[in-house]
Design an enzyme around this catalytic site. Structure first.
Site, mmCIF file in Angstrom:
data_model
loop_
_atom_site.group_PDB
_atom_site.id
_atom_site.type_symbol
_atom_site.label_atom_id
_atom_site.label_comp_id
_atom_site.label_asym_id
_atom_site.label_seq_id
_atom_site.Cartn_x
_atom_site.Cartn_y
_atom_site.Cartn_z
ATOM 1 N N ALA A 82 -13.910 4.826 -89.993
ATOM 2 C CA ALA A 82 -13.388 4.655 -88.813
ATOM 3 C C ALA A 82 -12.768 6.092 -88.456
ATOM 4 C CB ALA A 82 -12.441 3.631 -88.443
ATOM 5 N N SER A 83 -12.005 6.094 -86.995
ATOM 6 C CA SER A 83 -11.770 7.375 -86.578
ATOM 7 C C SER A 83 -10.593 7.831 -87.453
ATOM 8 C CB SER A 83 -11.190 7.182 -84.999
ATOM 9 O OG SER A 83 -10.274 6.107 -84.982
ATOM 10 N N ALA A 85 -9.655 6.901 -90.905
ATOM 11 C CA ALA A 85 -9.808 6.875 -92.133
ATOM 12 C C ALA A 85 -11.233 6.272 -92.509
ATOM 13 C CB ALA A 85 -8.677 6.139 -92.983
ATOM 14 N N VAL A 87 -13.167 4.264 -96.267
ATOM 15 C CA VAL A 87 -12.749 3.404 -97.607
ATOM 16 C C VAL A 87 -14.112 3.678 -98.396
ATOM 17 C CG1 VAL A 87 -12.331 1.447 -98.639
ATOM 18 C CG2 VAL A 87 -11.402 1.676 -96.271
ATOM 19 N N LYS A 101 -8.834 4.273 -99.737
ATOM 20 C CA LYS A 101 -8.909 4.561 -98.306
ATOM 21 C C LYS A 101 -8.049 6.030 -98.223
ATOM 22 C CE LYS A 101 -7.142 2.628 -93.811
ATOM 23 N NZ LYS A 101 -6.653 1.434 -93.424
ATOM 24 N N ASP A 235 -5.640 -7.582 -86.027
ATOM 25 C CA ASP A 235 -6.892 -7.042 -85.692
ATOM 26 C C ASP A 235 -7.917 -7.825 -86.535
ATOM 27 O OD1 ASP A 235 -8.976 -5.664 -84.465
ATOM 28 O OD2 ASP A 235 -8.849 -4.026 -85.455
#
Length: 398
Positions: A82-83, A85, A87, A101, A235
């Protein structure tokens, strides 16, 4: 036409700061139309992957020693990206598989710079509010506050520990443990979780899971989070929830919602008032909890509340189309009477909207609104919601 989809594309192309800005705007149905909120709540960035050499360098710098003094191997392809981080699966020197992460280098400075430039640009224009409601400077301050929380992996580690305490004793739900001695503000090492995403119905069927049981237990744990623990996943999209080893596993706890006792009471009051149609009591409870002008036209206000409750009273809980719509309508009333809804409730609204989409993907015939409404309507004074769940829902594994 500037459709919700085009707005999402625009924010995604502008980068991580604007992705977070879009997600923040999705919390405010009193500012932008509900269909735009629903589009923005799922906004993600297709971030480029950090290569293996970068990952190794970041970890070595963070630990102050070579990466391979801790890890035997770091798998090159990320489990998620994602923007902020990404994993990776990795193997410790003792052979234990873990998930690592890693925060993207320079992301803090990039977002800090973007927010600073946006605030400078704001000083050059006359428009200071969105839709004459939201103060843009305050919105940017909130954006930066939320971003800093997500960028602090030590805070996420504490969120994980809190959720693990809250689900202790519930066999069917899980959250991976944190390796505290290997985790820092920019690197988070956790227990590796296999399995598959919650809404992968083909995998559920192949593994012999009952989709309806999985969906019911997922919903009931979510209800426990916001109604009893008042600490909930903000989320809950399918990518953040997996099914593994007979358990529903919550992942990515960088953004968690917190409700005060009064917030939780307002949510309960809203749902129960739909059943009882007590619009005056409901209207009064909203004013007790939210900031508002003392000069509200109470007759007009109560009439709006009466119409609001009548809209849903004529629809049974089983037929209620969307819990999200219930709160969106309430936000419209708050906007019209200059009532300030607590930020914690706006995060709950967004989480609930995402949750509803997840449940629809998993089991389209499941009515989230009906289940939440029945639980809250049945909740009695002096008896916690978890008690009713524990008696009606088995806590064994899936």
């Amino acid at each position: 036409d500037f459709t919700p989809e085009k707005m999402c594309e625009m924010f995604a192309e502008l980068g991580p700061t604007f992705v977070k800005l879009g997600q923040l705007l999705s919390l405010h149905p009193e500012v932008i139309p509900v269909e735009y909120c629903k589009a923005l709540e799922s906004l993600r960035t297709d971030a480029s992957h950090l290569v293996t050499s970068q990952i190794r360098d970041i970890i070595s710098e963070e630990y102050g020693r070579p990466w391979n003094s801790v890890f035997a191997e770091i798998y090159p392809f990320p489990l998620g990206s994602a923007s902020i981080a990404q994993v990776h699966e990795a193997v410790l020197k003792d052979g234990t598989h873990v998930a690592v992460k890693i925060q993207r280098p320079g992301i803090y400075e990039t977002m800090e710079r973007d927010v600073r430039l946006l605030k400078k640009a704001l000083g050059l224009v006359r428009v200071k509010k969105i839709n004459d409601i939201m103060d843009i400077a305050e919105c940017l301050d909130e954006l930066w506050q939320v971003a800093q929380e997500e960028l602090d992996f030590e805070r996420e580690a504490e969120n994980i520990r809190t959720l693990r305490r809250n689900i202790e004793g519930i066999q069917y739900v899980y959250c991976p443990a944190v390796y505290d001695e290997l985790s820092t503000k920019n690197v988070l090492v956790m227990e590796y979780i296999g399995g598959f995403e919650l809404n992968d119905t083909a995998a559920l069927a192949a593994e012999g899971y009952d989709v309806n049981e999985v969906c019911t237990k997922f919903i009931n744990n979510y209800i426990k989070q916001f109604a009893e623990d008042r600490f909930f996943h903000a989320d809950p999209h399918p990518g953040n929830v997996r099914v593994w080893n007979g358990r529903i596993v919550w992942l990515d706890l960088g953004m968690m919602g917190h409700l005060t006792e009064n917030d939780a009471k307002l949510i309960g009051s809203c749902m129960r008032s739909i059943v009882s149609n007590d619009y005056r009591s409901f209207g009064d409870s909203v004013l007790r909890i939210c900031e508002h002008s003392p000069d509200i036209d109470m007759a007009d206000y109560y009439e709006r509340m009466r119409v609001y409750l009548d809209k849903y009273r004529v629809i049974s809980m089983e037929q209620m189309s969307s819990t999200v719509d219930i709160f969106a309508d309430l936000y419209r009333i708050a906007r019209d009477f200059d009532i300030s809804v607590p930020k914690s409730l706006t995060m709950f609204w967004r989480s609930l909207s995402i949750m509803e989409g997840t449940v629809t993907d998993l089991a389209p015939d499941t009515d989230l609104a009906a289940i939440i409404g029945k639980h809250l309507a049945a909740q009695t004074v002096g008896r916690g919601l978890a008690g009713s769940i524990a008696r009606s829902i088995s806590h064994r594994r899936l």
